[in-house]
Scaffold this motif. Structure first.
Motif, PDB file in Angstrom:
ATOM      1  N   GLY A   1       0.802  -1.229   0.000  1.00 52.40           N
ATOM      2  CA  GLY A   1       0.000   0.000   0.000  1.00 52.40           C
ATOM      3  C   GLY A   1       0.826   1.266   0.000  1.00 52.40           C
TER       4      GLY A   1
ATOM      5  N   THR B   1       3.853  -0.306  -6.661  1.00 53.37           N
ATOM      6  CA  THR B   1       3.348  -0.635  -7.996  1.00 53.37           C
ATOM      7  C   THR B   1       3.159   0.637  -8.819  1.00 53.37           C
ATOM      8  OG1 THR B   1       2.179  -2.450  -6.953  1.00 53.37           O
ATOM      9  CG2 THR B   1       1.539  -1.937  -9.208  1.00 53.37           C
ATOM     10  N   THR B   2       2.607   1.660  -8.192  1.00 52.14           N
ATOM     11  CA  THR B   2       2.362   2.936  -8.874  1.00 52.14           C
ATOM     12  C   THR B   2       3.686   3.531  -9.366  1.00 52.14           C
ATOM     13  OG1 THR B   2       0.545   3.267  -7.316  1.00 52.14           O
ATOM     14  CG2 THR B   2       1.261   5.209  -8.570  1.00 52.14           C
TER      15      THR B   2
HETATM   16  P1  ADP Z   1       1.930  -1.171  -3.309  1.00 52.77           P
HETATM   17  O1  ADP Z   1       2.301  -1.668  -4.681  1.00 52.77           O
HETATM   18  O2  ADP Z   1       3.115  -0.692  -2.520  1.00 52.77           O
HETATM   19  O3  ADP Z   1       1.091  -2.135  -2.528  1.00 52.77           O
HETATM   20  P2  ADP Z   1       0.155   0.689  -4.740  1.00 52.77           P
HETATM   21  O4  ADP Z   1       1.015   1.311  -5.774  1.00 52.77           O
HETATM   22  O5  ADP Z   1      -0.845  -0.333  -5.161  1.00 52.77           O
HETATM   23  O6  ADP Z   1       1.033   0.132  -3.500  1.00 52.77           O
HETATM   24  O7  ADP Z   1      -0.588   1.887  -3.993  1.00 52.77           O
HETATM   25  C1  ADP Z   1      -1.615   1.660  -3.010  1.00 52.77           C
HETATM   26  C2  ADP Z   1      -2.806   2.585  -3.292  1.00 52.77           C
HETATM   27  O8  ADP Z   1      -2.445   3.918  -2.947  1.00 52.77           O
HETATM   28  C3  ADP Z   1      -3.230   2.596  -4.754  1.00 52.77           C
HETATM   29  O9  ADP Z   1      -4.634   2.670  -4.831  1.00 52.77           O
HETATM   30  C4  ADP Z   1      -2.556   3.873  -5.303  1.00 52.77           C
HETATM   31  O10 ADP Z   1      -3.310   4.423  -6.377  1.00 52.77           O
HETATM   32  C5  ADP Z   1      -2.578   4.791  -4.069  1.00 52.77           C
HETATM   33  N1  ADP Z   1      -1.444   5.727  -3.991  1.00 52.77           N
HETATM   34  C6  ADP Z   1      -0.131   5.498  -4.284  1.00 52.77           C
HETATM   35  N2  ADP Z   1       0.633   6.604  -4.038  1.00 52.77           N
HETATM   36  C7  ADP Z   1      -0.218   7.544  -3.565  1.00 52.77           C
HETATM   37  C8  ADP Z   1      -0.038   8.914  -3.119  1.00 52.77           C
HETATM   38  N3  ADP Z   1       1.161   9.513  -3.098  1.00 52.77           N
HETATM   39  N4  ADP Z   1      -1.127   9.573  -2.703  1.00 52.77           N
HETATM   40  C9  ADP Z   1      -2.353   8.969  -2.702  1.00 52.77           C
HETATM   41  N5  ADP Z   1      -2.609   7.702  -3.105  1.00 52.77           N
HETATM   42  C10 ADP Z   1      -1.538   6.992  -3.517  1.00 52.77           C
END
Ligand code: ADP
Ligand code: 5GP
Length: 188
Positions: free
Chosen positions: A12, A16-17
């Motif tokens: 979270g 991934t983003t």
């Molecule tokens: P991970 O791969 O580390 O589990 P994700 O990339 O899936 O995390 O991100 C978790 C959630 O938070 C997703 O829904 C993403 O769109 C959102 N997210 C990522 N970075 C931010 C940010 N800086 N501000 C708000 N939401 C974010």
């Protein structure tokens, strides 16, 4: 030189983003190491793109065959692992490998690659914000969500062992910062 960039963080935090963004803007020089996992695909995930989705028996056979650089039981009963075949394929294409792995896997890869790897820890601004982001992503059922949140504090204790820490507060700032970090490392 065969370079690697490792992004690790609690679930979270935004790995991934960030990794997807870096692949979009720097895809000529970078490629994603598609891990193997025994978890089931989420809606929209494709076998061979997000992960190689394997039955446990196949995953265990890969362990026996030494096909993994590292693997971890990241969540109870769910295995994730980095395949040598992915890394070799990417290096053979003269690209740097980018990994999205859990914190222990990230440190394990860093130990193996040393200076050839840059290990980046992506930290959420707070555990409350992490919980909020994970809940809004709504990809996990309740018990999986709880397991991920419960693990976050433990995972956050590993950040000093990484080469760099990026706090993922404002997303566009984070993306720019990560682009800069990766570009500097590739230019070295
Ligand atoms: P991970 O791969 O580390 O589990 P994700 O990339 O899936 O995390 O991100 C978790 C959630 O938070 C997703 O829904 C993403 O769109 C959102 N997210 C990522 N970075 C931010 C940010 N800086 N501000 C708000 N939401 C974010
Ligand atoms: P998710 O199920 O949300 O895709 O991923 C769960 C966790 O497993 C994330 O922290 C992700 O980084 C990690 N992970 C994915 N692939 C690997 C891998 O090959 N090795 C390790 N150790 N962790 C991985």
């Amino acid at each position: 030189m065969k370079k690697s960039i490792i992004f690790s963080a609690p679930s979270g935090s935004g790995k991934t983003t960030v990794v997807k963004h870096l692949l979009n803007v720097m895809g000529d020089n970078l490629a994603f190491s598609v891990s193997a996992t025994t978890r089931k695909p989420r809606e929209g995930e494709l076998d061979g793109r997000e992960y190689h989705f394997l039955e446990s028996s196949v995953f265990n056979q890969h362990i026996q065959d030494n096909a993994f650089l590292e693997y971890e039981e990241v969540y109870a009963g769910i295995l994730y692992g980095t395949l040598w075949s992915e890394v070799h394929k990417i290096w053979n294409a003269n690209k740097a490998v980018i990994f999205d792995v859990d914190v222990k896997g990230g440190l394990n890869l860093k130990r193996q690659f040393g200076e050839q790897a840059l290990a980046v820890f992506l930290r959420p601004p707070s555990v409350e914000i992490l919980m909020d982001r994970l809940t809004k992503r709504s990809t996990e059922v309740e018990h999986q969500l709880k397991e991920r949140i419960a693990k976050a504090n433990y995972e956050l204790s590993f950040e000093q062992q990484y080469d760099l820490v990026v706090v993922n507060d404002d997303l566009s700032t984070t993306l720019k910062e990560c682009e800069q970090i990766v570009q500097n490392f590739l230019n070295k």
